[in-house]
Write a protein that holds these residues in place. Structure first.
Motif, PDB file in Angstrom:
ATOM      1  N   TYR A 151      -9.896 -12.600  -2.163  1.00  0.00           N
ATOM      2  CA  TYR A 151      -9.065 -12.608  -1.029  1.00  0.00           C
ATOM      3  C   TYR A 151      -9.739 -13.730  -0.231  1.00  0.00           C
ATOM      4  N   GLU A 152     -10.246 -15.292   0.496  1.00  0.00           N
ATOM      5  CA  GLU A 152     -10.608 -15.958   0.248  1.00  0.00           C
ATOM      6  C   GLU A 152     -10.110 -17.226   1.572  1.00  0.00           C
ATOM      7  N   SER A 153     -10.762 -18.109   2.067  1.00  0.00           N
ATOM      8  CA  SER A 153     -10.054 -19.075   3.347  1.00  0.00           C
ATOM      9  C   SER A 153      -9.831 -20.672   2.102  1.00  0.00           C
ATOM     10  N   THR A 154      -9.307 -21.133   3.405  1.00  0.00           N
ATOM     11  CA  THR A 154      -9.566 -22.435   2.694  1.00  0.00           C
ATOM     12  C   THR A 154      -8.796 -23.075   3.751  1.00  0.00           C
ATOM     13  N   GLN A 155      -8.549 -24.619   3.662  1.00  0.00           N
ATOM     14  CA  GLN A 155      -7.594 -25.728   3.589  1.00  0.00           C
ATOM     15  C   GLN A 155      -6.293 -25.695   4.031  1.00  0.00           C
ATOM     16  N   LEU A 156      -5.869 -25.971   5.159  1.00  0.00           N
ATOM     17  CA  LEU A 156      -4.346 -26.087   4.941  1.00  0.00           C
ATOM     18  C   LEU A 156      -3.999 -26.715   3.548  1.00  0.00           C
ATOM     19  N   LYS A 157      -2.935 -26.469   3.431  1.00  0.00           N
ATOM     20  CA  LYS A 157      -2.336 -26.582   2.207  1.00  0.00           C
ATOM     21  C   LYS A 157      -2.892 -26.945   1.127  1.00  0.00           C
ATOM     22  N   GLN A 158      -3.934 -26.414   1.036  1.00  0.00           N
ATOM     23  CA  GLN A 158      -5.117 -26.971   0.015  1.00  0.00           C
ATOM     24  C   GLN A 158      -5.303 -25.192  -1.144  1.00  0.00           C
ATOM     25  N   ASP A 159      -5.008 -25.192  -2.683  1.00  0.00           N
ATOM     26  CA  ASP A 159      -5.320 -23.966  -3.222  1.00  0.00           C
ATOM     27  C   ASP A 159      -6.632 -24.013  -3.122  1.00  0.00           C
ATOM     28  N   GLY A 160      -6.789 -22.535  -3.936  1.00  0.00           N
ATOM     29  CA  GLY A 160      -8.128 -21.933  -3.486  1.00  0.00           C
ATOM     30  C   GLY A 160      -8.218 -21.200  -5.496  1.00  0.00           C
ATOM     31  N   THR A 161      -9.433 -20.515  -5.622  1.00  0.00           N
ATOM     32  CA  THR A 161      -9.150 -20.334  -6.208  1.00  0.00           C
ATOM     33  C   THR A 161      -8.615 -19.317  -7.088  1.00  0.00           C
ATOM     34  N   TYR A 162      -8.150 -18.268  -5.795  1.00  0.00           N
ATOM     35  CA  TYR A 162      -7.431 -16.976  -5.681  1.00  0.00           C
ATOM     36  C   TYR A 162      -6.352 -17.238  -5.690  1.00  0.00           C
ATOM     37  N   THR A 163      -6.570 -17.928  -4.481  1.00  0.00           N
ATOM     38  CA  THR A 163      -4.486 -18.030  -3.555  1.00  0.00           C
ATOM     39  C   THR A 163      -4.183 -19.734  -3.747  1.00  0.00           C
ATOM     40  N   ILE A 164      -3.150 -19.465  -3.128  1.00  0.00           N
ATOM     41  CA  ILE A 164      -2.309 -21.004  -3.603  1.00  0.00           C
ATOM     42  C   ILE A 164      -1.189 -21.116  -2.353  1.00  0.00           C
ATOM     43  N   ASN A 165      -1.557 -22.776  -1.805  1.00  0.00           N
ATOM     44  CA  ASN A 165      -0.832 -22.572  -0.544  1.00  0.00           C
ATOM     45  C   ASN A 165       1.069 -22.760  -0.807  1.00  0.00           C
ATOM     46  N   TYR A 166       1.535 -23.094   0.077  1.00  0.00           N
ATOM     47  CA  TYR A 166       3.212 -23.023   0.231  1.00  0.00           C
ATOM     48  C   TYR A 166       3.782 -23.826  -0.862  1.00  0.00           C
ATOM     49  N   TYR A 167       3.164 -25.776  -0.426  1.00  0.00           N
ATOM     50  CA  TYR A 167       3.615 -26.563  -1.220  1.00  0.00           C
ATOM     51  C   TYR A 167       3.492 -25.981  -2.885  1.00  0.00           C
ATOM     52  N   ASN A 168       2.500 -25.252  -3.384  1.00  0.00           N
ATOM     53  CA  ASN A 168       1.706 -25.392  -4.829  1.00  0.00           C
ATOM     54  C   ASN A 168       3.489 -24.276  -5.552  1.00  0.00           C
ATOM     55  N   PRO A 169       4.597 -25.002  -6.128  1.00  0.00           N
ATOM     56  CA  PRO A 169       5.483 -24.053  -6.547  1.00  0.00           C
ATOM     57  C   PRO A 169       5.393 -22.647  -6.828  1.00  0.00           C
ATOM     58  N   SER A 170       4.202 -22.468  -7.068  1.00  0.00           N
ATOM     59  CA  SER A 170       3.666 -20.663  -7.593  1.00  0.00           C
ATOM     60  C   SER A 170       3.799 -19.914  -6.551  1.00  0.00           C
ATOM     61  N   SER A 171       4.156 -20.769  -5.346  1.00  0.00           N
ATOM     62  CA  SER A 171       3.474 -19.696  -4.550  1.00  0.00           C
ATOM     63  C   SER A 171       4.808 -18.704  -3.969  1.00  0.00           C
ATOM     64  N   VAL A 172       6.023 -18.958  -4.927  1.00  0.00           N
ATOM     65  CA  VAL A 172       7.500 -18.613  -4.367  1.00  0.00           C
ATOM     66  C   VAL A 172       7.441 -16.762  -4.243  1.00  0.00           C
ATOM     67  N   VAL A 173       6.406 -16.225  -5.548  1.00  0.00           N
ATOM     68  CA  VAL A 173       6.311 -15.284  -5.644  1.00  0.00           C
ATOM     69  C   VAL A 173       5.945 -14.515  -4.532  1.00  0.00           C
ATOM     70  N   ALA A 174       5.519 -15.092  -3.848  1.00  0.00           N
ATOM     71  CA  ALA A 174       5.291 -14.149  -1.652  1.00  0.00           C
ATOM     72  C   ALA A 174       6.609 -14.546  -0.906  1.00  0.00           C
ATOM     73  N   SER A 175       7.240 -14.797  -1.630  1.00  0.00           N
ATOM     74  CA  SER A 175       8.941 -14.702  -0.957  1.00  0.00           C
ATOM     75  C   SER A 175       9.611 -13.455  -1.266  1.00  0.00           C
ATOM     76  N   THR A 176      10.505 -13.253   0.070  1.00  0.00           N
ATOM     77  CA  THR A 176      11.496 -11.560   0.357  1.00  0.00           C
ATOM     78  C   THR A 176      12.425 -12.527  -1.007  1.00  0.00           C
ATOM     79  N   THR A 177      12.697 -13.344  -1.511  1.00  0.00           N
ATOM     80  CA  THR A 177      13.635 -14.030  -2.344  1.00  0.00           C
ATOM     81  C   THR A 177      13.106 -14.640  -3.751  1.00  0.00           C
TER      82      THR A 177
END
Length: 240
Positions: free
Chosen positions: A64-90
């Motif tokens: 886990y890691e800390s990032t700034q708003l709307k920025q991807d990290g090494t281990y985490t990606i933000n909402y606007y990155n399409p790959s983040s939908v894996v964290a959505s219930t649908t």
């Protein structure tokens, strides 16, 4: 936002309903990816599915890691990155995010064991002084009517707590043994006979925290005393 939309803090049974739907053909039908952003920014998703139990931040597969708003990290990606939908219930942008890890989330589910404490410490009674005594308000919380620690057979079915056993013990990489449920290894602050809420821990919390690894997911649950903390959040529901 309009007041007549019946806004309220999410109940324990409402969390359960969303969790079950996400697990079904009407949702993503898979494990909801964790939010592993330690800055507690909503909508983030772990790049890699956690494969390790609760541990330190030095193990690959459980970072886990800390990032700034709307920025991807090494281990985490933000909402606007399409790959983040894996964290959505649908599994898409229209689903609900942050049910797995991130911050623990208080839900409106508590015990009457210390109801006077709940009433006395809650600011809501300064607005609605009969909130805990008038049955018209029952729609907005799940009340666990017990006088001792809640037994398995006295829980409210549908809250995704009472039905997700069997529970079992497993040692994590930090050499601590923790109780987990059979649903995606969700952290379960329970044992095989009794479960949760007592005189000092009166409030349910769901989802787990950023450092829970694979133990953090929408089926994870624990209890707390109702105090505020940066690692404890909550969710607002709007009923149209």
């Amino acid at each position: 936002y309009k007041r007549n939309l019946e806004s309220h803090m999410m109940k324990n049974t409402e969390w359960g309903a969303v969790t079950y739907l996400s697990h079904s053909e009407y949702g993503s039908n898979t494990r909801v990816r964790v939010n592993n952003n330690s800055a507690y920014i909503t909508g983030y998703a772990a790049i890699e599915e956690p494969t390790k139990g609760y541990t330190t931040n030095s193990i690959e597969g459980n970072r886990y890691e800390s990032t700034q708003l709307k920025q991807d990290g090494t281990y985490t990606i933000n909402y606007y990155n399409p790959s983040s939908v894996v964290a959505s219930t649908t599994g898409n942008y229209t689903g609900i995010y942050d049910l797995s890890s991130g911050a623990w989330e208080y839900v409106m589910g508590f015990t009457t064991t210390t109801s006077s404490l709940v009433q006395g410490s809650s600011g809501i009674t300064s607005i609605y002084n009969d909130f805990f005594t008038n049955e018209n308000w029952n729609l907005y919380y799940d009340l666990y009517r017990v006088t001792a620690q809640i037994n398995n057979h006295k829980r409210i079915l549908g809250d995704a707590i009472g039905e997700i056993g069997p529970f079992y013990n497993e040692k994590d990489l930090d050499n601590q043994t923790r109780i987990k449920s059979s649903w995606y290894k969700g952290y379960a602050n329970a044992n095989t006979n009794t479960n949760l809420l007592n005189t000092s821990s009166i409030w349910y919390a769901r989802g787990g925290s950023i450092n829970y690894g694979e133990n953090g997911n929408s089926f994870a649950f624990s209890y707390f005393n109702g105090a505020a903390s940066k690692g404890l959040s909550y969710r607002i529901i709007l009923n149209p």
